[in-house]
Design an enzyme around this catalytic site. Structure first.
Site, PDB file in Angstrom:
ATOM      1  N   GLN A   1       0.870  -1.178  -0.110  1.00  0.00           N
ATOM      2  CA  GLN A   1       0.039  -0.118   0.103  1.00  0.00           C
ATOM      3  C   GLN A   1       0.866   1.202   0.021  1.00  0.00           C
ATOM      4  OE1 GLN A   1      -3.225  -0.201   2.742  1.00  0.00           O
ATOM      5  NE2 GLN A   1      -3.407  -2.380   2.813  1.00  0.00           N
TER       6      GLN A   1
ATOM      7  N   GLU B   1      -4.192  -0.622   5.668  1.00  0.00           N
ATOM      8  CA  GLU B   1      -3.261  -0.155   6.559  1.00  0.00           C
ATOM      9  C   GLU B   1      -3.579   1.281   7.294  1.00  0.00           C
ATOM     10  OE1 GLU B   1       0.854  -0.011   5.284  1.00  0.00           O
ATOM     11  OE2 GLU B   1       0.757  -2.247   4.413  1.00  0.00           O
TER      12      GLU B   1
ATOM     13  N   ALA C   1       6.531   8.236  11.101  1.00  0.00           N
ATOM     14  CA  ALA C   1       7.281   7.264  11.635  1.00  0.00           C
ATOM     15  C   ALA C   1       8.724   7.600  11.466  1.00  0.00           C
ATOM     16  CB  ALA C   1       7.059   5.712  11.421  1.00  0.00           C
TER      17      ALA C   1
ATOM     18  N   LEU D   1      14.442   4.223  10.719  1.00  0.00           N
ATOM     19  CA  LEU D   1      15.754   3.587  11.243  1.00  0.00           C
ATOM     20  C   LEU D   1      16.952   4.042  10.391  1.00  0.00           C
ATOM     21  CD1 LEU D   1      14.450   0.110  12.403  1.00  0.00           C
ATOM     22  CD2 LEU D   1      15.035   1.934  13.847  1.00  0.00           C
TER      23      LEU D   1
ATOM     24  N   ASP E   1      -1.132  -9.750  10.550  1.00  0.00           N
ATOM     25  CA  ASP E   1      -0.070  -9.657   9.547  1.00  0.00           C
ATOM     26  C   ASP E   1       1.464  -9.489   9.858  1.00  0.00           C
ATOM     27  OD1 ASP E   1       0.665  -9.203   6.736  1.00  0.00           O
ATOM     28  OD2 ASP E   1       0.860  -7.004   7.098  1.00  0.00           O
TER      29      ASP E   1
ATOM     30  N   ASP F   1       6.197  -2.115  11.158  1.00  0.00           N
ATOM     31  CA  ASP F   1       5.035  -2.183   9.968  1.00  0.00           C
ATOM     32  C   ASP F   1       3.477  -2.902  11.027  1.00  0.00           C
ATOM     33  OD1 ASP F   1       3.311  -2.023   7.929  1.00  0.00           O
ATOM     34  OD2 ASP F   1       4.278  -3.944   6.930  1.00  0.00           O
TER      35      ASP F   1
END
Length: 531
Positions: A221, A258, A341, A344, A410, A430
């Site tokens: 998505q 999502e 978010a 990283l 998921d 996720d």
């Protein structure tokens, strides 16, 4: 005689009327003198409510207006809480500043449950001492570290983006918040429990100016990589569902939406469980025109923008699911909610290894995975590296607990930092397919716990604590998310479902203990005498 009586009666009536008029005037004067004092007292009461931490939009102050606003949020279409979010951004920022500086708590309010939780002994178990080899990055004070484009959208979205990262020659205080976060990652935790950096990092995610927006490659998505002036980057997941919508019961888990608010809630829940394995996430209201369309260098993304019949700015990008004009993301008229978010470190700088979950689902409409057919499946997993030694299996069961509480089916893979080998934590990335339903509990998510009948003692003790009234999980998560710019992040039924599901996790452990010949194999001691 009769005339005298009439004259006397008329005089008495006139006197009585004049007396009544005088009395009415006197009453008005008294009321006028008393009213300012009463209004002053009312104003003090309102100020007292605000001092006690009651937000300006609270039902205590707003009354029916708050309810009307909530109704508008629930039924205003694809960007349901737009009007409310614009007001809440100011409220949330102010509340966050009050908490950061110790304001708004004058001793007249109840103590924060979240603060009390983080002061509990179970949330103060020390982590092992961090040595140089336990740090993800070891900064060399004699060498400057240059960040260049590596072709990865996870760090640099444009080949023109280049900067010199501060090293030992530059004071740590001058580092941007995202770099401090990266430097602080170690073998044992993504960030510390009492991280003074967290408010600043979340504030940057919500307010930093966006200078670039490109679509993230891969995935099913649409997701965007957004870059800030200080070269920090965030993963943006746009809003696709309203707060009160549930995933239809006939939907397969692999075709579910999502949800942006699931990413926000997952970060806070992970922190409350003391896992701290999800990078910081904040909600944000994005201007599609100025912060995506006008600044994107992604030609494929740029081709998908259009104006809807209602006059709203829409786009859909390119992806495997829901990237079409029928599933376009539309603003109101150009403002859209989403989650931001923290990314990283780029994999070229800090390699990560992706692991296929042993309890991965089949992702097929009719086939079942092996673990769904074999009740003794865990015995096979225990003999397979890396689950045959160390705490990897117990870490995976921690992740199982998190997923069950969220209703996330998921979880097909997870990642670890390659530098630390097998002796490190799992990254809980996720989480957008969590919090899709509150009226049903998917017990199959708990398969690793129920089949292996093992859990860390520290995790179990914290779950027990979160089931008590003083530390009720739903109350803690509600409080943790209250300062987010998009608050309320979750609908109340989702919070109530957390408490119900927590009870089922504890019941599953209780069932294992009841039939265990060796209870110490069910509650694996990872705390010793520290609690």
């Amino acid at each position: 005689m009769r005339r005298r009586l009439q004259t006397l009666f008329q005089r008495k009536c006139k006197v009585s009327l004049l007396f009544l008029l005088f009395l009415a005037l006197l009453v008005h004067l008294v009321m006028d003198l008393a009213l300012p004092a009463a209004c002053g007292r009312c104003g003090c009461d309102m100020k007292a409510l605000k001092t006690l931490g009651v937000p300006s939009g609270s039902p205590v102050l707003a009354g029916p207006k708050k309810l009307s606003l909530r109704i508008l949020q629930d039924f205003s279409g694809s960007n349901s809480s737009l009007e409310k979010s614009s007001q809440l951004q100011g409220r949330a920022g102010e509340l966050g500043r009050q908490r950061q500086h110790g304001e708004g708590n004058t001793g007249q309010t109840e103590r924060s449950k979240l603060e009390a939780l983080f002061e509990h002994p179970l949330y103060n178990i020390p982590v092992p001492a961090v040595t140089e080899k336990d740090k993800l990055f070891v900064v060399n004070p004699m060498e400057k570290f240059s960040l260049r484009s590596s072709g990865s959208d996870e760090w640099v979205s444009s080949s023109k983006a280049e900067t010199l990262l501060p090293t030992g020659k530059t004071a740590y205080d001058t580092y941007p918040a995202w770099l401090k976060f990266h430097v602080g990652i170690n073998r044992y935790e993504l960030y510390p429990r009492r991280d003074p950096l967290m408010p600043t990092l979340l504030q940057d995610l919500a307010t930093q100016r966006i200078v670039s927006s490109v679509q993230k490659s891969g995935g099913t998505q649409l997701k965007l990589i957004m870059t800030f002036p200080n070269y920090g980057q965030a993963l943006f997941k746009p809003m696709k569902q309203t707060r009160d919508q549930e995933t239809p019961i006939d939907f397969f888990y692999f075709s579910d939406f999502e949800r942006h608010n699931a990413e926000i809630a997952a970060f806070h829940l992970d922190r409350i469980l003391d896992f701290r394995r999800i990078p910081p996430v904040s909600g944000r209201l994005v201007n599609i025109t100025k912060e995506i369309r006008d600044i994107t260098t992604d030609k494929k993304l740029a081709k998908t923008f259009f104006i809807s019949p209602a006059g709203n700015i829409c786009f859909y990008g390119e992806c495997s699911y829901y990237c079409s004009t029928e599933h376009a993301l539309c603003g109101k008229p150009d403002r859209l909610e989403g989650s931001m978010a923290t990314l990283l470190p780029d994999k070229t700088l800090a390699k990560r290894r992706s692991w296929r979950s042993p309890w991965r689902r089949s992702y097929h409409k009719s086939k079942k995975a092996e673990w769904e057919l074999n009740p003794n499946y865990c015995a096979q997993v225990r003999e397979t590296p890396p689950y045959d030694r160390g705490h990897r299996l117990l870490d995976l069961i921690d992740m199982t607990v998190l997923d069950f509480l969220m209703g996330n089916m998921d979880r097909h893979h997870y990642e670890t930092f390659e530098k630390f080998g097998n002796d490190t934590f799992l990254l809980h990335l996720d989480n957008g397919r969590g919090f899709g339903t509150h009226s049903r509990d998917e017990l199959s998510i708990l398969a690793p716990l129920r089949q292996c009948c093992s859990i860390k003692k520290s995790t179990y003790l914290r779950l027990q604590l979160l089931a008590t009234p003083s530390y009720r999980l739903s109350d803690l998560l509600r409080e943790a998310m209250a300062t987010d710019p998009l608050a309320p992040v979750l609908a109340e039924p989702h919070l109530h479902a957390l408490d119900r599901r927590l009870g089922k996790v504890l019941a599953a452990v209780g069932h294992c203990l009841a039939r265990a010949a060796h209870p110490e194999k069910v509650l694996v001691d990872d705390v010793g005498s520290q609690v």
